[in-house]
Design a protein around this motif. Structure first.
Motif, mmCIF file in Angstrom:
data_model
loop_
_atom_site.group_PDB
_atom_site.id
_atom_site.type_symbol
_atom_site.label_atom_id
_atom_site.label_comp_id
_atom_site.label_asym_id
_atom_site.label_seq_id
_atom_site.Cartn_x
_atom_site.Cartn_y
_atom_site.Cartn_z
ATOM 1 N N SER A 12 0.929 -1.291 0.018
ATOM 2 C CA SER A 12 -0.085 0.304 -0.110
ATOM 3 C C SER A 12 0.791 1.335 0.034
ATOM 4 O O SER A 12 0.688 2.251 -0.686
ATOM 5 N N CYS A 13 2.013 1.334 0.897
ATOM 6 C CA CYS A 13 2.955 2.324 1.174
ATOM 7 C C CYS A 13 3.571 2.596 -0.287
ATOM 8 O O CYS A 13 3.545 3.897 -0.962
ATOM 9 N N LEU A 14 3.835 1.607 -1.034
ATOM 10 C CA LEU A 14 4.801 1.612 -2.208
ATOM 11 C C LEU A 14 3.884 2.156 -3.450
ATOM 12 O O LEU A 14 4.236 2.817 -4.485
ATOM 13 N N GLN A 15 2.546 1.552 -3.350
ATOM 14 C CA GLN A 15 1.519 1.928 -4.511
ATOM 15 C C GLN A 15 1.260 3.540 -4.456
ATOM 16 O O GLN A 15 0.837 4.089 -5.382
ATOM 17 N N LYS A 16 1.325 3.849 -3.079
ATOM 18 C CA LYS A 16 1.107 5.393 -3.133
ATOM 19 C C LYS A 16 2.090 6.276 -3.609
ATOM 20 O O LYS A 16 1.946 7.444 -4.095
ATOM 21 N N ASP A 17 3.541 5.781 -3.030
ATOM 22 C CA ASP A 17 4.824 6.598 -3.307
ATOM 23 C C ASP A 17 5.953 5.623 -3.237
ATOM 24 O O ASP A 17 6.386 5.310 -2.285
ATOM 25 N N ALA A 18 6.245 5.181 -4.531
ATOM 26 C CA ALA A 18 7.447 4.208 -4.411
ATOM 27 C C ALA A 18 8.815 4.623 -4.231
ATOM 28 O O ALA A 18 9.733 4.106 -4.163
ATOM 29 N N ILE A 25 8.443 3.692 5.310
ATOM 30 C CA ILE A 25 7.716 2.625 5.482
ATOM 31 C C ILE A 25 7.761 1.905 6.710
ATOM 32 O O ILE A 25 6.603 1.524 7.149
ATOM 33 N N ALA A 26 8.937 1.699 7.391
ATOM 34 C CA ALA A 26 8.987 1.046 8.490
ATOM 35 C C ALA A 26 8.309 1.684 9.447
ATOM 36 O O ALA A 26 7.628 1.046 10.472
ATOM 37 N N GLU A 27 8.151 2.791 9.505
ATOM 38 C CA GLU A 27 7.700 3.675 10.514
ATOM 39 C C GLU A 27 5.968 3.692 10.514
ATOM 40 O O GLU A 27 5.435 3.531 11.621
ATOM 41 N N LYS A 28 5.461 3.309 9.159
ATOM 42 C CA LYS A 28 4.276 3.333 8.734
ATOM 43 C C LYS A 28 3.762 2.031 9.192
ATOM 44 O O LYS A 28 2.655 1.672 9.845
ATOM 45 N N VAL A 29 4.609 0.962 9.149
ATOM 46 C CA VAL A 29 3.991 -0.438 9.454
ATOM 47 C C VAL A 29 4.207 -1.006 10.575
ATOM 48 O O VAL A 29 3.888 -2.210 10.702
ATOM 49 N N GLY A 30 5.480 -0.565 11.209
ATOM 50 C CA GLY A 30 5.850 -1.071 12.537
ATOM 51 C C GLY A 30 6.622 -2.201 12.620
ATOM 52 O O GLY A 30 6.819 -3.030 13.407
ATOM 53 N N ASN A 140 -4.469 4.423 -11.599
ATOM 54 C CA ASN A 140 -3.481 3.706 -10.752
ATOM 55 C C ASN A 140 -4.040 3.534 -9.309
ATOM 56 O O ASN A 140 -3.295 3.673 -8.381
ATOM 57 N N ASN A 141 -5.381 3.068 -9.300
ATOM 58 C CA ASN A 141 -5.870 2.907 -7.988
ATOM 59 C C ASN A 141 -5.182 1.693 -7.405
ATOM 60 O O ASN A 141 -4.877 0.702 -8.026
ATOM 61 N N PRO A 142 -4.872 1.728 -6.052
ATOM 62 C CA PRO A 142 -4.038 0.646 -5.474
ATOM 63 C C PRO A 142 -4.811 -0.625 -5.343
ATOM 64 O O PRO A 142 -6.041 -0.634 -5.026
ATOM 65 N N ILE A 143 -3.980 -1.894 -5.499
ATOM 66 C CA ILE A 143 -4.456 -3.058 -5.398
ATOM 67 C C ILE A 143 -4.682 -3.276 -3.779
ATOM 68 O O ILE A 143 -3.597 -3.443 -3.040
ATOM 69 N N LEU A 144 -5.989 -3.665 -3.239
ATOM 70 C CA LEU A 144 -5.744 -3.908 -1.670
ATOM 71 C C LEU A 144 -5.964 -5.351 -1.627
ATOM 72 O O LEU A 144 -6.304 -6.321 -2.571
ATOM 73 N N ALA A 145 -5.658 -5.742 -0.326
ATOM 74 C CA ALA A 145 -5.689 -7.132 0.149
ATOM 75 C C ALA A 145 -7.127 -7.768 -0.197
ATOM 76 O O ALA A 145 -8.194 -6.943 0.022
ATOM 77 N N PRO A 146 -7.346 -8.807 -0.615
ATOM 78 C CA PRO A 146 -8.695 -9.320 -0.887
ATOM 79 C C PRO A 146 -9.926 -9.149 0.131
ATOM 80 O O PRO A 146 -10.803 -8.935 0.003
#
Length: 149
Positions: A12-18, A25-30, A140-146
Motif C-alpha cells: 500500500s505504501c509503495l503504491q502510493k509513493d514508490a 515505510i518501516a515507521e508506517k507499518v511497525g 492507478n488505484n492501489p490493489i488492496l488485500a482481498p
C-alpha cells in the motif's frame, strides 16, 4: 508467498509513493527498515512487485489527446497486429480482451491529425472504435488485500 498484513501495508505504501524510503515505510507499518527491505526484495523476486515507474503527464509532454481505441481484428490479422503494436510509440497500454473486440489500447497523440494518421495504420488490421479521454476519474488505484474489498 502468502501476503500477510504487514506485506499488504508495505505494498500500500509503495503504491502510493514508490520513492519513499524503507525507513519511512518501516515507521508506517511497525517493523524495522531492514525487515521492510527484505520483504520488498522477496516480493520483487516473486514477481509480486513488477517494477517502478514515473507517472508522466501526456499533456505536459505535448500530447494533446489521450484516447482508448478498440480493434476488432480481421481474420488472420490478430497475431500480426500483436507483433506490430509493439512498434507504435503512441500506445502506452495494450490488452488482448474478450468480447466483440480483440484489442484495447490506451494511446497518446499530438493532435487530431496525428489521431487520423494513427487510425489509418490500424485499419489494415481490423475495425477500430475510438474514444477520446476527457479526464481521469480513477487512475492507478492501489490493489488492496482481498479481504479489504
Amino acid at each position: 508467498m502468502k501476503l500477510d498484513t504487514i506485506s499488504w501495508k508495505i505494498l500500500s505504501c509503495l503504491q502510493k509513493d514508490a520513492r519513499q524510503s524503507n525507513t519511512k515505510i518501516a515507521e508506517k507499518v511497525g517493523i524495522t527498515s531492514p525487515a521492510v527491505a527484505e520483504r520488498i526484495r522477496k516480493m520483487e523476486d516473486l514477481g509480486i512487485i513488477e517494477g517502478y515507474f514515473a507517472k508522466v503527464s501526456h499533456s505536459e509532454t505535448g500530447h494533446q489527446l489521450k484516447a482508448i481505441i478498440t480493434l476488432r481484428a480481421f481474420m488472420g490479422k490478430l497475431k500480426p497486429f500483436i507483433e506490430k503494436v509493439k512498434e507504435f510509440n503512441e500506445v502506452i497500454n495494450c490488452y488482448r480482451i474478450t468480447g466483440n473486440e480483440n484489442i484495447i489500447m490506451e494511446v497518446v497523440l499530438n493532435n487530431q491529425k496525428h489521431l487520423e494518421q494513427f487510425i489509418d495504420q490500424l485499419i489494415a488490421y481490423g475495425e477500430t472504435k475510438t474514444h477520446i479521454v476527457l479526464s481521469n476519474v480513477i487512475e492507478n488505484n492501489p490493489i488492496l488485500a482481498p479481504k479489504d474489498r
